[in-house]
Design an enzyme around this catalytic site. Structure first.
Site, PDB file in Angstrom:
ATOM      1  N   GLN A  68     -39.466 -48.390  33.410  1.00 17.54           N
ATOM      2  CA  GLN A  68     -39.108 -49.520  34.258  1.00 17.54           C
ATOM      3  C   GLN A  68     -38.568 -49.016  35.606  1.00 17.54           C
ATOM      4  OE1 GLN A  68     -39.754 -52.687  33.480  1.00 17.54           O
ATOM      5  NE2 GLN A  68     -38.857 -53.518  35.343  1.00 17.54           N
ATOM      6  N   ASP A 103     -49.155 -49.276  33.078  1.00 22.73           N
ATOM      7  CA  ASP A 103     -48.785 -49.901  34.361  1.00 22.73           C
ATOM      8  C   ASP A 103     -49.887 -49.696  35.410  1.00 22.73           C
ATOM      9  OD1 ASP A 103     -46.387 -51.304  34.743  1.00 22.73           O
ATOM     10  OD2 ASP A 103     -45.169 -49.482  34.707  1.00 22.73           O
ATOM     11  N   LYS A 133     -40.523 -57.996  27.956  1.00 20.00           N
ATOM     12  CA  LYS A 133     -41.660 -57.160  27.530  1.00 20.00           C
ATOM     13  C   LYS A 133     -41.568 -56.872  26.031  1.00 20.00           C
ATOM     14  CE  LYS A 133     -42.135 -55.160  32.107  1.00 20.00           C
ATOM     15  NZ  LYS A 133     -41.897 -54.088  33.057  1.00 20.00           N
TER      16      LYS A 133
HETATM   17  N1  GUN Z   1     -40.308 -53.061  38.045  1.00 20.76           N
HETATM   18  C1  GUN Z   1     -40.695 -54.252  38.560  1.00 20.76           C
HETATM   19  N2  GUN Z   1     -41.975 -54.516  38.224  1.00 20.76           N
HETATM   20  C2  GUN Z   1     -42.413 -53.472  37.480  1.00 20.76           C
HETATM   21  C3  GUN Z   1     -43.645 -53.187  36.828  1.00 20.76           C
HETATM   22  O1  GUN Z   1     -44.621 -53.930  36.892  1.00 20.76           O
HETATM   23  N3  GUN Z   1     -43.686 -52.002  36.150  1.00 20.76           N
HETATM   24  C4  GUN Z   1     -42.624 -51.148  36.109  1.00 20.76           C
HETATM   25  N4  GUN Z   1     -42.771 -50.001  35.427  1.00 20.76           N
HETATM   26  N5  GUN Z   1     -41.468 -51.388  36.693  1.00 20.76           N
HETATM   27  C5  GUN Z   1     -41.367 -52.551  37.373  1.00 20.76           C
END
Ligand code: GUN
Length: 302
Positions: free
Chosen positions: A98, A121, A54
């Protein structure tokens, strides 16, 4: 017949190029860039690798990117205070915590503390509600479903009036993509069925699907004979089924399989996403788009 491959890796590059161009234009005109903070608690290896991807993607696009790593034993109170700090920071347009979080932290409490207008998100209840209402109410569609819809549109698959069957009812993929596909609008207007572990005739439902979206997390769950000839098959499953030595790097890497038997399915389907290289690369791409859109909402550009 061999199905047309819908490659997330290629679509990602197209979209990232579009975003990069827009970021440059906004920077020139308004002297502002999208700001994204990714908060990582602890050192879960999968999370570390997602977050680093990311960060790299955000940097490539010219975003202001803050990677805020916190120790595994951070208190819930301190994590809430950190979110509050970024909620108040005008240079930040997107806040991503996350998941998963350590057991001593209530993830609902954390996600609900993020300002819904920075919730890139799309997990905050306000954004889930906006998605349900649809149309111009939607600010941040959750990233994986948004990526799926984008792939279907860019592949040129007709969705209006199509029978869409979604396998799986998670809050992150199954439920939101089902809602998105039945809304009014581009890449939607479909007739949607959600099937899950208690569904009586999984096979019968799958066989009716013009568009089959599989997000069950069970390798090979959908059998090739369940696929209608010419259907569009979107495989969201990323299942680690073993390890191998990479020919490129000589290092150990996971062997990944989808929820669909790809080799057999591609001889029946009209369109199909591979695993890996299908839906996976789209999730971060849509996170970048949501962060750009957050800036545009703030600047009155959308
Ligand atoms: N953990 C696995 N996929 C995601 C996601 O799309 N967003 C977040 N915040 N955590 C994750």
């Amino acid at each position: 017949m061999t199905a047309q491959l819908i490659k997330g890796t290629e679509i990602r590059e197209q979209i990232l190029d579009e975003i990069e161009k827009e970021v440059k234009e906004i920077k020139e005109k308004h002297n502002v860039v999208p700001g994204l903070v990714t908060i990582l608690v602890g050192e879960n290896p999968a999370s570390v690798s997602y977050v680093s991807l990311k960060v790299k993607t955000a940097e490539r696009l010219g975003y202001k990117e803050i990677q805020d790593n916190q120790p595994e034993d951070i208190s819930e109170e301190d994590l809430l205070a950190l979110i509050d700090k970024y909620n108040k920071d005008d240079s930040i347009h997107g806040i991503l915590v996350q998941l998963p979080l350590p057991d001593h932290i209530d993830d609902k409490k954390i996600l609900n503390a993020i300002d819904p207008d920075k919730d890139v998100d799309g997990f905050h209840p306000v954004n889930v509600g906006r998605l349900m209402i649809g149309g111009s109410e939607v600010k941040f569609p959750p990233c994986t479903p948004a990526g799926i819809q984008e792939m279907i549109v860019r592949a040129g698959v007709e969705t209006s009036g199509a029978e869409v069957v979604v396998v799986g009812r998670s809050n992150i993929v199954g439920k939101p993509i089902a809602i998105m596909m039945c809304q009014k609008g581009k890449g939607a207007n479909s007739t949607v069925t959600i099937v899950h572990t208690r569904t009586k005739d999984l096979e019968g439902h799958c066989k009716r699907a013009d568009i089959l979206i599989v997000a069950a997390g069970v390798p090979g769950l959908v059998k090739p004979e369940w696929i209608k000839k010419g259907a569009c098959v979107i495989d969201v499953g990323v299942n680690r089924v073993g390890e191998k030595i990479s020919e490129k790097t000589g290092k150990k890497v996971a062997i990944l399989r989808g929820d669909v038997d790809f080799d057999a399915a591609k001889e029946i389907a009209g369109y199909i996403t591979p695993v890996p290289g299908g839906v996976g690369p789209m999730t971060i791409t849509m996170l970048m788009r949501n962060t750009l859109n957050s800036l545009k909402f703030r600047q009155g550009l959308m």
